[in-house]
Structures are given as C-alpha cells and as structure tokens.
Design an enzyme around this catalytic site. Structure first.
Site, short mmCIF file in Angstrom:
data_model
loop_
_atom_site.label_atom_id
_atom_site.label_comp_id
_atom_site.label_asym_id
_atom_site.label_seq_id
_atom_site.Cartn_x
_atom_site.Cartn_y
_atom_site.Cartn_z
N CYS A 47 47.92 75.96 -4.10
CA CYS A 47 47.19 75.86 -5.37
C CYS A 47 46.14 76.95 -5.60
O CYS A 47 45.87 77.30 -6.74
CB CYS A 47 46.59 74.47 -5.54
SG CYS A 47 45.80 73.80 -4.09
N CYS A 71 50.26 72.98 -6.57
CA CYS A 71 50.40 73.03 -5.12
C CYS A 71 51.79 73.45 -4.66
O CYS A 71 52.11 73.38 -3.47
CB CYS A 71 50.09 71.67 -4.52
SG CYS A 71 48.43 71.10 -4.91
N LYS A 103 46.46 61.86 1.20
CA LYS A 103 45.57 62.56 0.27
C LYS A 103 45.77 61.98 -1.12
O LYS A 103 46.89 61.93 -1.62
CB LYS A 103 45.91 64.05 0.29
CG LYS A 103 45.02 64.88 -0.63
CD LYS A 103 45.34 66.36 -0.46
CE LYS A 103 44.53 67.23 -1.38
NZ LYS A 103 44.91 68.66 -1.24
N LYS A 122 41.89 61.80 2.87
CA LYS A 122 41.06 62.55 1.93
C LYS A 122 41.14 61.89 0.56
O LYS A 122 42.25 61.63 0.12
CB LYS A 122 41.57 63.99 1.87
CG LYS A 122 40.77 64.88 0.91
CD LYS A 122 41.31 66.30 0.87
CE LYS A 122 40.48 67.14 -0.09
NZ LYS A 122 40.97 68.49 -0.26
N SER A 149 34.19 67.50 -2.00
CA SER A 149 33.16 68.19 -2.78
C SER A 149 32.36 67.27 -3.69
O SER A 149 31.14 67.38 -3.78
CB SER A 149 33.82 69.31 -3.60
OG SER A 149 34.82 68.79 -4.45
ZN LIG Z 1 47.13 72.18 -3.22
#
Ligand SMILES: [Zn+2]
Length: 348
Positions: free
Chosen positions: A136, A144, A219, A272, A299
């Site tokens: 990405c 991605c 994820k 994540k 983040s």
């Molecule tokens: Zn990605």
C-alpha cells in the site's frame, strides 16, 4: 454499633471486623505492591516503527507529534537512540520516490527500505530489524495489492478488487529483497490468503530458511489507522480495505486466520490494533500459547493520547504506560508502539 458511633468514637472503641481476606494487605506499601505485581513492562517488550523516505533530514507527521518521516541517515540515528534506551527491535516502513500500480521500488535492491536495512544493520548490528511487507505505501492507488484492473482484469470479480494470488507473487519478491538486504524478520501485513506460505516458499528457495516470519495474522479494517496513512502516505485513493482486513465485530474468525498462518509456517503472530482488541489478543494467546504474540498499538491509539496530553487532559507518561501494560497483561509478548522510545525512557 451504628456507623456514626464507629467513626465518631475514639479509635480504641472501633473494633476490627473479622475479615479473613483483605486484598488491601498486599497493597499497603510500594515494596509490597512491587513484590506482587503480575505484569512488568520492559523496554525489551517494544518494537519501534520507523518511516524512512528518500532525501535529507526529517519531517514531523502532523497527526502524530514526535513521529517523523526520516532520511536513511536520520533513521540510523533514531535506531542508535532506540538501542541505547534498551529497545531491541525496530519495524521499517518505506515511502518510495515514485509510486506505480505494482510498486516496483518495494522489491528494488536500492529501494528505500533496503537502503535503511543495510545502514541500520551496519551502524547498530544488535538491533533486530523487522520489515513491513505490503504494497500500500508503494502503489499509486494506495491499495495493499494488485487491483482487478487493466491487464489483470478478471471479469467475475468487481473492478478494483484486490487480487489475491497475483499479489502473493509481489509479496514473495518484496520479502526476499528485504532478506537479501539483511532484514532479521519479515512481517507481511496485507491480509492476503496464503501470504505466509508464499513468502516462506520464496525465502526457503533462496537459502533464507532460517529467517522468521512475523505475520499480521489478525488485522482489522480499523479506523484507528487514520494517522498512519498520513505518516506512510498509503491511504487508498478510493474504496477501503474491507475485502481483505477483518471486520471489527469478529473474534472467532481471528482464530481461523491465526491457525492458517501457523500452518503456513508463521513464527510469530500479530493482532492489530491493540487497545480496542484486547479480548482478541487474549483469545489468540490462549489458543496459540507456543508462539510469540505481537500486538500493534496503532497510530490512532498513539495520537489520541498525544492530543489529550497536549491539552493537559491526561498525564501522557502514566496513561501510556498503563495502556502498554494492559496490552501485555492481555497476552502480548511484544508491542509495536510509536511510544517505544519515550516509554523506554520513562521506565528507567
Ligand atoms: Zn497494506
């Protein structure tokens, strides 16, 4: 005796109740609390993300105070400071000079991440260098993988769908080029089916059978990634990532994802984001206790604490250490966090 008589009377008239269990006994002094603490956070639990870009100097990410896009030289300095603070590992993200539909710099020998790996491993050989393996940040469309478009078009799939198997070929090349540049661990993050197997096969075929894979196995398609996309310049130009990343509502599916990656040869698993997914961290740890589990304190989680602290609403150090401790208590062995360097200093 009434309550008011108990508290108004002289102390000797207040008789102790006979309570067999008083958990407060073990909280009475700092020494006792230290002695019975169940979870202890250490600098060596952290993995510090670094964003590397071409050119000179560093520029701060607006939405992530204290986080920078770094030149290779500055990334080396940051890695040195990180090692000095007791943090053992870093994870690298690259911002390429040019983007294109496939992201050719991603597997170029002189790509930005490949340069950073060599420079960091030369200057700080003891630092464990993990590399993020995805498309990405390198693709002009910001997705991605290779999109169902142009020469890759398959009629039965929606236009713009991220094609799984053609993307695996690229991921295998990227991981191999990171290995050749000297990475210690590769970490595929694209949530493509079969990504661990494809990378394992590619590494093994080139003599890297001992190079571990840290899989972003679980994820989620999370809105907490917002600030990262500014940092890595990897926001999708259109659409979203819901056709490959997981639905935040699901946890049983996390076990299926983790199980497949274990079968494909993943050496470490990741969940994540972290803080809104502590139940997932615990569930995955309980099912796969034999594998190191990594949690990514993302983040948005970082920026929320930074913003509230800048306003004087929260004590940054205390809240950060509490959040990181909770991630470890939930079952994470390692934590990827933008707070790694600061937290390591606070822990000293
Ligand atoms: Zn990605």
């Amino acid at each position: 005796m009434t309550i008011s008589e108990r508290i108004d009377g002289p102390p000797e008239t207040v008789s102790a109740r006979s309570l067999a269990a008083r958990p407060r006994r073990l909280r009475a002094t700092p020494a006792l609390r230290d002695l019975v603490r169940e979870t202890e956070l250490n600098a060596r639990d952290f993995i510090y993300p670094l964003f590397v870009c071409h050119g000179q100097g560093r520029s701060e990410i607006r939405s992530m105070p204290g986080v920078y896009q770094l030149s290779v030289q500055d990334a080396v300095r940051e890695a040195e400071a990180t090692a000095k603070a007791g943090v053992r590992a870093t994870i690298l993200f690259g911002i390429p000079a040019k983007k294109d539909p496939i992201g050719v710099e991603n597997f170029a020998e002189d790509g930005i991440v490949q340069q950073a790996i060599r420079a960091i491993k030369t200057a700080v050989p003891e630092m464990v260098v993990v590399t993020d393996v995805c498309l990405c940040e390198y693709t002009d469309h910001g997705h991605c993988g290779i999109l169902n478009d142009g020469p890759y078009r398959k009629g039965h799939l929606p236009e713009g769908y991220v094609l799984n198997d053609p993307t695996l070929d690229v991921l295998a090349k990227v991981a191999l080029s990171h290995a050749e540049a000297g990475a210690d661990i590769v970490a595929p993050s694209g949530m493509m089916d079969g990504m661990v197997a494809a990378i394992r096969e590619s590494l093994d075929a080139s003599g890297f059978e001992n190079l571990p894979i840290m899989s972003y196995a679980v994820k989620y398609a999370s809105a907490f990634y917002g600030p990262f996309r500014e940092a890595a310049e990897g926001a999708p130009k259109s659409g979203d990532r819901k056709s490959h990343q997981m639905d935040p509502a699901n946890v049983r599916e996390a076990l299926r994802e983790a199980d497949l990656d274990v079968q494909e040869g993943a050496d470490m698993l990741m969940v994540k984001p972290a803080l809104s997914y502590l139940d997932v961290v615990r569930t995955v740890k309980d099912r796969f206790p034999e594998l190191p589990l990594v949690a990514y304190n993302v983040s948005g989680e970082y920026s929320m604490i930074k913003a509230a602290s800048a306003n004087g609403w929260l004590d940054e150090a205390k809240v950060t250490l509490e959040a990181l401790t909770s991630i470890k208590r939930a079952g994470a062995d390692l934590i990827i966090t933008y707070h790694a360097l600061e937290a390591a200093k606070w822990l000293k």
